[in-house]
Design a protein around this motif. Structure first.
Motif, short mmCIF file in Angstrom:
data_model
loop_
_atom_site.label_atom_id
_atom_site.label_comp_id
_atom_site.label_asym_id
_atom_site.label_seq_id
_atom_site.Cartn_x
_atom_site.Cartn_y
_atom_site.Cartn_z
N LEU A 1 -29.82 33.87 29.47
CA LEU A 1 -29.68 33.29 30.81
C LEU A 1 -28.91 34.22 31.73
CD1 LEU A 1 -30.14 30.80 32.62
CD2 LEU A 1 -27.93 29.97 31.81
N TYR A 2 -27.81 34.79 31.23
CA TYR A 2 -27.02 35.72 32.05
C TYR A 2 -27.85 36.94 32.44
CZ TYR A 2 -22.81 33.19 30.54
OH TYR A 2 -21.86 32.24 30.30
N ILE A 3 -28.58 37.49 31.48
CA ILE A 3 -29.38 38.68 31.76
C ILE A 3 -30.51 38.34 32.73
CG2 ILE A 3 -30.96 40.36 30.72
CD1 ILE A 3 -29.13 40.35 28.28
N LEU A 4 -31.14 37.20 32.54
CA LEU A 4 -32.23 36.80 33.42
C LEU A 4 -31.74 36.59 34.85
CD1 LEU A 4 -35.23 35.91 33.59
CD2 LEU A 4 -34.40 33.59 33.23
N LEU A 5 -30.65 35.87 35.01
CA LEU A 5 -30.13 35.62 36.36
C LEU A 5 -29.62 36.91 37.01
CD1 LEU A 5 -28.28 32.23 35.86
CD2 LEU A 5 -30.44 32.65 37.03
N GLY A 6 -29.00 37.78 36.24
CA GLY A 6 -28.55 39.06 36.79
C GLY A 6 -29.71 39.92 37.24
N THR A 7 -30.79 39.92 36.47
CA THR A 7 -31.97 40.70 36.84
C THR A 7 -32.64 40.13 38.08
OG1 THR A 7 -32.28 41.26 34.52
CG2 THR A 7 -34.15 41.61 35.98
N ILE A 8 -32.73 38.82 38.16
CA ILE A 8 -33.30 38.19 39.36
C ILE A 8 -32.44 38.55 40.58
CG2 ILE A 8 -33.67 35.97 40.50
CD1 ILE A 8 -34.56 34.90 37.76
N GLY A 9 -31.15 38.55 40.40
CA GLY A 9 -30.27 38.93 41.50
C GLY A 9 -30.45 40.38 41.93
N LEU A 10 -30.67 41.27 40.97
CA LEU A 10 -30.90 42.68 41.32
C LEU A 10 -32.22 42.86 42.04
CD1 LEU A 10 -29.56 44.69 38.27
CD2 LEU A 10 -28.58 44.47 40.54
N VAL A 11 -33.23 42.11 41.63
CA VAL A 11 -34.51 42.17 42.34
C VAL A 11 -34.34 41.65 43.77
CG1 VAL A 11 -36.84 41.19 42.40
CG2 VAL A 11 -35.91 42.06 40.26
N LEU A 12 -33.60 40.57 43.93
CA LEU A 12 -33.32 40.06 45.26
C LEU A 12 -32.54 41.08 46.09
CD1 LEU A 12 -33.32 37.70 47.29
CD2 LEU A 12 -31.20 36.93 46.22
N LEU A 13 -31.61 41.76 45.45
CA LEU A 13 -30.84 42.79 46.14
C LEU A 13 -31.74 43.93 46.60
CD1 LEU A 13 -28.05 43.96 46.91
CD2 LEU A 13 -27.99 44.98 44.65
N ALA A 14 -32.62 44.38 45.74
CA ALA A 14 -33.55 45.46 46.12
C ALA A 14 -34.45 45.01 47.26
CB ALA A 14 -34.38 45.88 44.91
N TYR A 15 -34.93 43.78 47.19
CA TYR A 15 -35.77 43.25 48.27
C TYR A 15 -34.99 43.19 49.58
CZ TYR A 15 -38.33 40.01 51.18
OH TYR A 15 -38.97 39.43 52.24
N GLU A 16 -33.76 42.74 49.51
CA GLU A 16 -32.92 42.63 50.71
C GLU A 16 -32.71 44.00 51.35
OE1 GLU A 16 -30.64 40.60 53.48
OE2 GLU A 16 -31.64 39.67 51.78
N ILE A 17 -32.48 45.01 50.54
CA ILE A 17 -32.25 46.35 51.08
C ILE A 17 -33.54 46.93 51.65
CG2 ILE A 17 -31.66 48.72 50.44
CD1 ILE A 17 -29.61 47.56 48.52
N ILE A 18 -34.65 46.78 50.93
CA ILE A 18 -35.91 47.35 51.39
C ILE A 18 -36.43 46.63 52.63
CG2 ILE A 18 -38.34 47.65 50.77
CD1 ILE A 18 -37.35 48.23 47.91
N ALA A 19 -36.27 45.32 52.68
CA ALA A 19 -36.77 44.55 53.82
C ALA A 19 -36.00 44.88 55.10
CB ALA A 19 -36.69 43.06 53.53
N ASN A 20 -34.74 45.22 54.97
CA ASN A 20 -33.90 45.52 56.14
C ASN A 20 -33.45 46.97 56.13
OD1 ASN A 20 -33.97 42.77 56.88
ND2 ASN A 20 -32.39 42.35 55.38
N LEU A 21 -34.35 47.86 55.74
CA LEU A 21 -33.96 49.24 55.45
C LEU A 21 -33.28 49.99 56.58
CD1 LEU A 21 -33.82 51.13 53.16
CD2 LEU A 21 -36.08 51.96 53.70
N PRO A 22 -33.78 49.99 57.79
CA PRO A 22 -33.07 50.80 58.79
C PRO A 22 -31.63 50.33 59.03
CG PRO A 22 -35.19 50.10 59.64
CD PRO A 22 -34.97 49.39 58.34
N GLU A 23 -31.42 49.04 58.97
CA GLU A 23 -30.08 48.52 59.26
C GLU A 23 -29.77 47.33 58.35
OE1 GLU A 23 -31.45 46.02 63.11
OE2 GLU A 23 -31.14 48.17 63.33
N PHE A 24 -29.43 47.63 57.12
CA PHE A 24 -29.08 46.53 56.21
C PHE A 24 -27.59 46.22 56.34
CE2 PHE A 24 -28.51 50.33 53.71
CZ PHE A 24 -27.35 50.10 53.03
#
Length: 60
Positions: free
Chosen positions: A8-31
């Motif tokens: 559960l810890y690994i799964l939730l941490g991985t989901i969070g990292l995917v969300l983090l990558a999406y957040e950075i890529i979606a707002n790339l010029p000015e995150f």
């Protein structure tokens, strides 16, 4: 610590990292660095908890 929640810890941490990558890529010029930290800190905590669930003899 109990090993019951390791997956559960690994799964939730991985989901969070995917969300983090999406957040950075979606707002790339000015995150927002505060938003990145807000997402990254719980992920680091979850991966730390997953690490703590491993038995002592299997740790490096």
């Amino acid at each position: 610590m109990s090993t019951r929640f390791r997956f559960l810890y690994i799964l939730l941490g991985t989901i969070g990292l995917v969300l983090l990558a999406y957040e950075i890529i979606a707002n790339l010029p000015e995150f927002n660095p505060e938003r990145v930290l807000l997402i990254a800190l719980p992920d680091m905590l979850l991966f730390f908890l997953a690490y703590k669930t491993y038995p002592e003899e299997s740790k490096a």
